[in-house]
Design an enzyme around this catalytic site. Structure first.
Site, PDB file in Angstrom:
ATOM      1  N   LYS B  77       2.461 -31.126 -38.312  1.00  0.00           N
ATOM      2  CA  LYS B  77       3.662 -30.379 -38.496  1.00  0.00           C
ATOM      3  C   LYS B  77       4.432 -30.018 -39.989  1.00  0.00           C
ATOM      4  CE  LYS B  77       7.679 -33.218 -37.171  1.00  0.00           C
ATOM      5  NZ  LYS B  77       8.263 -34.728 -36.533  1.00  0.00           N
ATOM      6  N   SER B 152      10.858 -35.332 -32.647  1.00  0.00           N
ATOM      7  CA  SER B 152      10.963 -33.978 -33.134  1.00  0.00           C
ATOM      8  C   SER B 152       9.076 -33.462 -33.229  1.00  0.00           C
ATOM      9  CB  SER B 152      11.295 -33.973 -34.494  1.00  0.00           C
ATOM     10  OG  SER B 152      10.671 -34.736 -35.018  1.00  0.00           O
ATOM     11  N   SER B 176       9.717 -40.424 -32.663  1.00  0.00           N
ATOM     12  CA  SER B 176       9.094 -38.336 -32.957  1.00  0.00           C
ATOM     13  C   SER B 176       7.465 -37.945 -32.302  1.00  0.00           C
ATOM     14  CB  SER B 176       9.300 -37.652 -34.451  1.00  0.00           C
ATOM     15  OG  SER B 176      10.756 -37.324 -34.192  1.00  0.00           O
TER      16      SER B 176
END
Lengths: 67, 459
Positions: B77, B152, B176
């Protein structure tokens, strides 16, 4: 009793002013709706504890930090 | 090769039946074919990946074995610092940010000989999205690109669910990792707070942030946590407790386990759908049939966990972004800024009330886990919504049920259990005792087997 929409809007504007934040006017209605939801959540947190009920993360010394 | 588990890829590499370069080229080919429409990656590190793969092959041929991730492709990420590789947080504010040093997680993958394919899309600063006003487009759900992935860790979920990569790192401050895992048919674990170092990962809210993997299977997740877990004296939240063998109990099944189901969390939630509830009810029956004791129990009201989590998150996030919010508010995406400004409205009394509730509900979950080996609840209340029907993931009516265990710090894993009538995945959330991820993986693996999810083909 929950605050009126007008009172919520006034309180929100005061927070924005004191924080030095300027939101574009077109976003105000969206953020105000989120703020109303947020304030209702915050209300759930208050008034449920005795004075002896401490928060999480109370500072604790340890042998390591004392060295 | 896209169906090979991390363990299977490792075995094939050691048997000489495949090379890391071949695995990496295969992954890159799938990325080139699929990513133009799915937008999982914000940066592809193709040359470096092939060089690292070639090095892994050379090392393994010469007898150097760096462990289970040696030669295995993965992705991060884009909030994980990577030395010399741009790390943007999917934000205009950090487009030129090239860290000098690796995050601890990136360092562990590098030391383990893993091959970094690139950096993955996220909701801006791990909060604001899905958004179309950011420097990169939002990642799309491979099960149906008209639907969101959840966030997220959006790009991480997209990359795995589309078969681009077997495992990718996410982060979890309110769900997330587990949310996108549930909505994309993946396994996602938020380890115990303090289990994996957060150093070098851009914070959203210090006391809620956790690092963890999304992956295709529980076994993949256990292997990944094995690589990452451990004390980091330079991370203030890191805890110095022994790291057990996370795969030790993987296949022990559910027999003899005692599992509590806090139905009061979700049964009256407005966003709860029949498909998701049906997935949970099937899981309860399957676990009972497999010899587990599964019984209803109650935790404090979900709304209390949700309120404490949101106040803590908004207050801490605002503290991190305060200066930029004052001077560069319009450089944030609209969703991000609209959420962050609420942090300016939190008073000290509000924050401390949230921390008092945090202690209260953490004690309640600890009490429950003295009676149960694990808790079974929902990751999400619905399947993934469409892009044109957005929901505020932080509002009191949000369809996620993940933030309670960011508030309490308990480990929690989302495991897929089936497809809804809309063809989109549903999942359940399993919660364990602090630092007992081994039991969590055991229950998760049992659910994975019993649900038959392993036989479901990814899109």
């Amino acid at each position: 009793m929950p605050p009126s929409p007008e009172a919520l809007a006034r309180a929100f504007d005061q927070f924005m002013t004191s924080a030095g934040l300027t939101l574009p006017p077109a976003r105000r209605a969206t953020v105000l709706a989120s703020y109303a939801d947020f304030k209702a959540q915050i209300a759930l947190l208050h008034g449920r504890h005795e004075h002896t009920d401490e928060p999480a993360h109370v500072f604790a010394q340890t042998a390591e930090t004392a060295r | 090769m896209s169906d090979m588990s991390i363990a299977a890829m490792g075995a094939a590499l050691r048997a000489g039946s495949v090379t890391s370069v071949a695995l990496t080229r295969d992954a890159l080919n799938r990325i080139h074919a699929k990513d133009p429409s799915l937008h999982a990656f914000v940066l592809l590190t193709e040359d470096r990946a092939l060089a690292d793969a070639a090095r892994a092959d050379t090392e393994m041929k010469s007898g150097v074995d760096r462990g289970p991730f040696h030669g295995i492709p993965h992705a991060l990420k884009d909030i994980y610092d990577t030395a010399g590789i741009r790390t943007t947080c999917h934000s205009k504010l950090r487009l030129d940010n090239v860290p000098a040093a690796n995050s601890v997680v990136a360092e562990r993958f590098e030391a383990g000989g893993a091959v970094l394919l690139g950096k993955l899309a996220t909701h801006e600063f791990a909060l604001g999205g899905p958004s179309f006003d950011l420097p990169f487009p939002p990642a799309r759900n491979p099960w149906n690109p008209d639907h969101v992935t959840g966030g997220s860790s959006s790009g991480s979920a997209t990359a795995i669910a589309s078969g681009m990569v077997r495992m990718a790192m996410g982060s979890d401050t309110g769900g997330s990792i587990r949310g996108p895992a549930a909505w994309c048919g993946l396994v996602g674990i938020k380890p115990t707070y303090g289990r994996v170092s957060r150093r070098g990962v851009f914070p959203l809210a210090w006391s809620l942030d956790h690092c963890g993997p999304l992956s295709r299977s529980v076994e993949d997740s256990a292997l990944t946590l094995q690589l990452l877990a451990g004390h980091d004296p330079l991370d203030a939240a890191s805890v110095d407790v022994p790291v057990p063998d996370y795969s030790a109990d993987l296949n022990k099944g559910a027999k003899g386990l005692k599992i509590g189901v806090p139905r009061n969390f979700f049964m009256s939630a407005a966003a709860l759908t029949h498909d998701v509830l049906a997935g949970l009810e099937r899981t309860v029956v399957q676990l009972r049939d497999a010899g587990a004791i599964v019984e209803d129990m109650a935790l404090p009201d979900y709304a209390l966990f949700g309120a404490a989590g949101r106040v803590i998150m908004m207050a801490e996030a605002y503290a991190i972004h305060e200066e930029n919010m004052k001077t560069r508010l319009l450089d944030y995406g609209e969703i991000t800024a609209n959420r962050f400004v609420l942090g300016a409205t939190v008073t000290a009394a509000d924050y401390l009330a949230a921390l008092r509730v945090r202690r209260e509900v953490t004690d309640a979950v600890n009490d429950a886990l003295r009676r149960y080996d694990a808790l079974l609840c929902l990751s999400a209340l619905s399947t993934a919504p469409r892009f044109d029907a957005p929901v505020d993931a932080l509002s009191s009516g949000a369809p996620m049920q993940t933030i309670p265990f960011n508030v309490t710090g308990h480990p929690a894993i989302s495991v897929p259990v089936g497809l809804g009538s809309d063809g989109l995945p549903t999942g359940v959330q399993i919660v364990g005792r602090a630092f007992d991820e081994t039991t969590l993986f055991r229950v998760g693996r049992a659910v994975e087997v019993l649900s038959g999810w392993e036989g479901v083909k990814l899109p």
